[in-house]
Every structure is written in C-alpha cells, then in structure tokens.
Design a protein around this motif. Structure first.
Motif, mmCIF file in Angstrom:
data_model
loop_
_atom_site.group_PDB
_atom_site.id
_atom_site.type_symbol
_atom_site.label_atom_id
_atom_site.label_comp_id
_atom_site.label_asym_id
_atom_site.label_seq_id
_atom_site.Cartn_x
_atom_site.Cartn_y
_atom_site.Cartn_z
ATOM 1 N N ASN A 1 -50.440 15.991 35.561
ATOM 2 C CA ASN A 1 -50.048 17.062 34.638
ATOM 3 C C ASN A 1 -51.230 17.941 34.265
ATOM 4 O O ASN A 1 -52.271 17.440 33.817
ATOM 5 C CB ASN A 1 -49.499 16.469 33.327
ATOM 6 C CG ASN A 1 -48.197 15.712 33.514
ATOM 7 O OD1 ASN A 1 -47.276 16.211 34.165
ATOM 8 N ND2 ASN A 1 -48.110 14.511 32.959
ATOM 9 N N TYR B 298 -51.793 20.872 31.591
ATOM 10 C CA TYR B 298 -51.238 21.613 30.456
ATOM 11 C C TYR B 298 -51.992 22.925 30.326
ATOM 12 O O TYR B 298 -53.215 22.923 30.119
ATOM 13 C CB TYR B 298 -51.396 20.798 29.167
ATOM 14 C CG TYR B 298 -50.547 19.554 29.114
ATOM 15 C CD1 TYR B 298 -50.956 18.394 29.744
ATOM 16 C CD2 TYR B 298 -49.337 19.541 28.429
ATOM 17 C CE1 TYR B 298 -50.182 17.240 29.702
ATOM 18 C CE2 TYR B 298 -48.553 18.400 28.376
ATOM 19 C CZ TYR B 298 -48.977 17.257 29.009
ATOM 20 O OH TYR B 298 -48.207 16.126 28.961
ATOM 21 N N ARG C 222 -55.342 20.579 28.976
ATOM 22 C CA ARG C 222 -55.199 19.137 28.771
ATOM 23 C C ARG C 222 -54.781 18.551 30.110
ATOM 24 O O ARG C 222 -54.021 19.174 30.854
ATOM 25 C CB ARG C 222 -54.138 18.846 27.700
ATOM 26 C CG ARG C 222 -53.945 17.373 27.375
ATOM 27 C CD ARG C 222 -52.970 17.230 26.209
ATOM 28 N NE ARG C 222 -52.790 15.849 25.805
ATOM 29 C CZ ARG C 222 -51.989 14.969 26.389
ATOM 30 N NH1 ARG C 222 -51.266 15.315 27.443
ATOM 31 N NH2 ARG C 222 -51.887 13.742 25.934
ATOM 32 N N HIS D 156 -38.768 13.979 25.787
ATOM 33 C CA HIS D 156 -37.993 13.297 26.823
ATOM 34 C C HIS D 156 -38.272 11.806 26.768
ATOM 35 O O HIS D 156 -39.250 11.370 26.162
ATOM 36 C CB HIS D 156 -38.369 13.838 28.214
ATOM 37 C CG HIS D 156 -39.780 13.529 28.626
ATOM 38 N ND1 HIS D 156 -40.862 14.227 28.138
ATOM 39 C CD2 HIS D 156 -40.273 12.582 29.453
ATOM 40 C CE1 HIS D 156 -41.975 13.732 28.663
ATOM 41 N NE2 HIS D 156 -41.657 12.720 29.461
ATOM 42 N N ASP E 52 -38.803 8.676 29.682
ATOM 43 C CA ASP E 52 -39.005 8.534 31.121
ATOM 44 C C ASP E 52 -37.817 7.746 31.669
ATOM 45 O O ASP E 52 -37.229 6.915 30.977
ATOM 46 C CB ASP E 52 -40.340 7.836 31.407
ATOM 47 C CG ASP E 52 -41.540 8.711 31.010
ATOM 48 O OD1 ASP E 52 -41.338 9.892 30.701
ATOM 49 O OD2 ASP E 52 -42.669 8.188 31.004
ATOM 50 N N SER F 105 -53.409 14.973 32.219
ATOM 51 C CA SER F 105 -52.961 13.576 32.215
ATOM 52 C C SER F 105 -52.429 13.242 33.602
ATOM 53 O O SER F 105 -52.004 14.135 34.344
ATOM 54 C CB SER F 105 -51.905 13.310 31.137
ATOM 55 O OG SER F 105 -50.673 13.929 31.450
ATOM 56 N N HIS G 129 -40.761 10.879 23.734
ATOM 57 C CA HIS G 129 -42.132 11.359 23.546
ATOM 58 C C HIS G 129 -42.263 12.822 23.963
ATOM 59 O O HIS G 129 -41.389 13.369 24.637
ATOM 60 C CB HIS G 129 -43.116 10.464 24.301
ATOM 61 C CG HIS G 129 -42.833 10.336 25.778
ATOM 62 N ND1 HIS G 129 -41.844 9.529 26.276
ATOM 63 C CD2 HIS G 129 -43.398 10.925 26.861
ATOM 64 C CE1 HIS G 129 -41.822 9.615 27.600
ATOM 65 N NE2 HIS G 129 -42.745 10.465 27.981
HETATM 66 O O1 LIG Z 1 -49.388 13.882 29.081
HETATM 67 C C1 LIG Z 1 -48.915 12.964 28.402
HETATM 68 O O2 LIG Z 1 -49.566 12.418 27.494
HETATM 69 C C2 LIG Z 1 -47.502 12.513 28.646
HETATM 70 C C3 LIG Z 1 -46.969 12.891 30.005
HETATM 71 C C4 LIG Z 1 -45.525 12.506 30.187
HETATM 72 O O3 LIG Z 1 -44.801 12.244 29.262
HETATM 73 C C5 LIG Z 1 -44.949 12.417 31.549
HETATM 74 O O4 LIG Z 1 -45.631 12.781 32.537
HETATM 75 O O5 LIG Z 1 -43.778 11.953 31.673
#
Ligand SMILES: O=C(O)CCC(=O)C(=O)O
Ligand SMILES: [Fe+2]
Length: 296
Positions: free
Chosen positions: A160, A162, A247, A175, A177, A249, A233
C-alpha cells in the motif's frame, strides 16, 4: 480483562510472539482479547529486517528506468499478466499492488521475496496459534483453509502506498479483511479499529507487526463458544502537511481460495459448508460499493 483503551483514547492491542513455531501471548488474558478484538500485535523476529519491504512500498509505483531490470520500480505500468490481482489505483488515497505468493519470485526483488517468505511462515504459525485458541480441531484446519500448510490455500501480499497529496478521501476506507488472517507492517501510525462503536487509533508497539482476523474466521466460529471478530479497520485521510508525506504498509494475507467453500461450525460443533468464498466476496464488494477483482 485489563483495560484496552488508554487515557488518550488509544487502543492497546494484546502482544504476542512466535517462539519455535508456537504463538504465545505475553499476558494471560491476551488470547481472549485478541479473539474479541479481532486483532493483536506480533513481535517482529529479531533477525528479520523489514526495510526491503518498506523500500519497495516507497518505489513500486515509480516508472521503470529504461534499460534496467530494477524490480523495485515499474509496477504501475506492469500488467502482472500471471496474477489475478495486480496493481490497483483505488478511490481512496491508496494505490495498491497485490501478488499471490507463488508469483513473488517472478515479479519482486529477491530480498523482498525472501522477507515475504519469512513473514508468510510467521503468519502461518500465528494462524495455527489462533486456531488453537479458538478451539478449531487440527483435523479440520486443512479443510477450512484449503491447505494453508501445504501451500494450496490463498496467500498474497498487499503493498500500500498512501498518497497524502490526494485530498478529500480516506487513507483506506473502513473494511474488514476477507480471509482468516492478515499480518501488517507499516512505517507510521494511522491504523484505526472500530471498538465498541467508536473509531480508536491503535497504539504503536515498536518492534511489532499488527495482525488482523477476518471474515472467514468470523463465519467459521460465529456459533462456537469463543467466536472470532472480523475487525473493522481503516486509515483516515493523511494530510500533505504532516511530517511524512506518504505512508507505507505491506501485508501478508491468508484466506480460502476463491473456488472454495467457506465453512461454519454449528453450535453442536459439527462443521458445515456455508457459502462459496467467491460468491461471499462478490456480495461483500456490492454491499461496500467497490468492484470485485475482474480476473477472478
Ligand atoms: O495500512 C494499514 O495499516 C492497513 C492496510 C489494510 O487494512 C489492508 O491492506 O487491508
Ligand atoms: Fe485491511
């Protein structure tokens, strides 16, 4: 149970570690809290360096440099023809690359693949630890996961990025997962959980991943004495004036294959087929108003 929300309104997740392949919670009530919240923190093994993964998050969307084979870049244009998932520019701030585990070595830098493989092993150990806590008999685990231990279930990474410069939209929309478990590595705060009707920022635990439990687990355990929550989340909008402009992830996701059935235990403990996982996922995407993967 100890309180999970501090004075500043931050949610503290229970912490755990994997030692010799076994999931151990640091506090006695940690396992119960994890099932009820649908989330916990998992220690990053001491000899695991997550930096190649974060470096990949910060470059995968950059255009490839002509004449080079740098697999850290060029993934926006790459069609990832062998993947049913691939690159997606989402309506929130995230642009996302999703790749099934059997394709990592084909598309990703070697050191990123090596890191993801280790995180996959860790996720599998965590999944089996949660199965233990939730009371899922060993002989059912391969049936419900489609063979997670044999590598015949569905495992993919989500990367990800952002984009804080895209305004008036969420970081990532709220959402749950869809699978059993997701292991998340991120470089900064922002992750929030819906807890008792309120959105709560999750307190960062240095040296820990966040683990989410998902819909497949909720469906499976709904009628059991220890049901698992599929945690809701989100990441709220990032502001470009923040300290960090972007950001990052990346995650390891494990769930049933789309050609499989979801399963559910009846109150008497017998295991039943519930619904096809693809149908379940299409219905969910309609409810939430997004397109289901066009190649699946
Ligand atoms: O970036 C995050 O902290 C959460 C990412 C997330 O919820 C996802 O990839 O399903
Ligand atoms: Fe998620």
């Amino acid at each position: 149970m100890t309180t999970v929300v501090d004075n500043e309104g931050h949610l503290h997740l229970p912490t755990a570690r994997v030692t010799a392949g076994r999931l151990l919670f640091d506090a006695a009530e940690g396992a119960d809290q994890a099932l009820a919240l649908g989330a916990f923190c998992l220690a990053v093994p001491e000899d695991l360096d997550v930096e190649p993964g974060l470096r990949f998050c910060r470059s995968f969307y950059e255009p490839a440099e002509p004449g080079t084979a740098d697999r850290y870049r060029g993934h926006r244009e790459d069609g990832h023809a062998d993947s049913k998932l691939g690159y997606e520019d989402r309506p929130d701030q995230v642009e996302q690359l999703q790749l099934e585990s059997h394709l990592w070595s084909r598309y990703l830098p070697e050191e990123v693949t090596a890191l993801l493989e280790r995180m996959k092993d860790l996720t599998l150990d965590a999944l089996y630890g949660v199965f233990d806590v939730a009371g899922i008999p060993e002989h059912d685990r391969e049936t419900v996961t489609g063979g997670a231990r044999q590598d015949t279930g569905l495992c993919y990474t989500t990367v990800n990025h952002y984009r804080a410069d895209l305004s008036d939209r969420a970081g990532i929309v709220e959402h749950s997962d869809s699978g059993f478990i997701t292991l998340i590595c991120t470089d900064q705060p922002g992750y929030e959980i819906l807890h008792e009707g309120r959105w709560r920022p999750v307190r960062e635990e240095p040296g820990h991943f966040v683990v989410n439990l998902g819909d497949a687990f909720r469906v499976l355990t709904r009628k059991l004495p220890r049901p698992v929550t599929a945690v809701y989340h989100r990441v709220p909008e990032l502001r470009p004036d923040g300290a960090a402009h972007h950001r990052s992830s990346f995650t390891i996701y494990m769930g049933p294959r789309y050609d499989m059935m979801l399963h559910q235990y009846a109150a008497d403990g017998t295991l039943h087929e519930y619904q096809g996982f693809r149908d379940f996922s299409v219905e969910k995407s309609k409810k939430l108003g997004y397109e289901f993967h066009s190649r699946i």
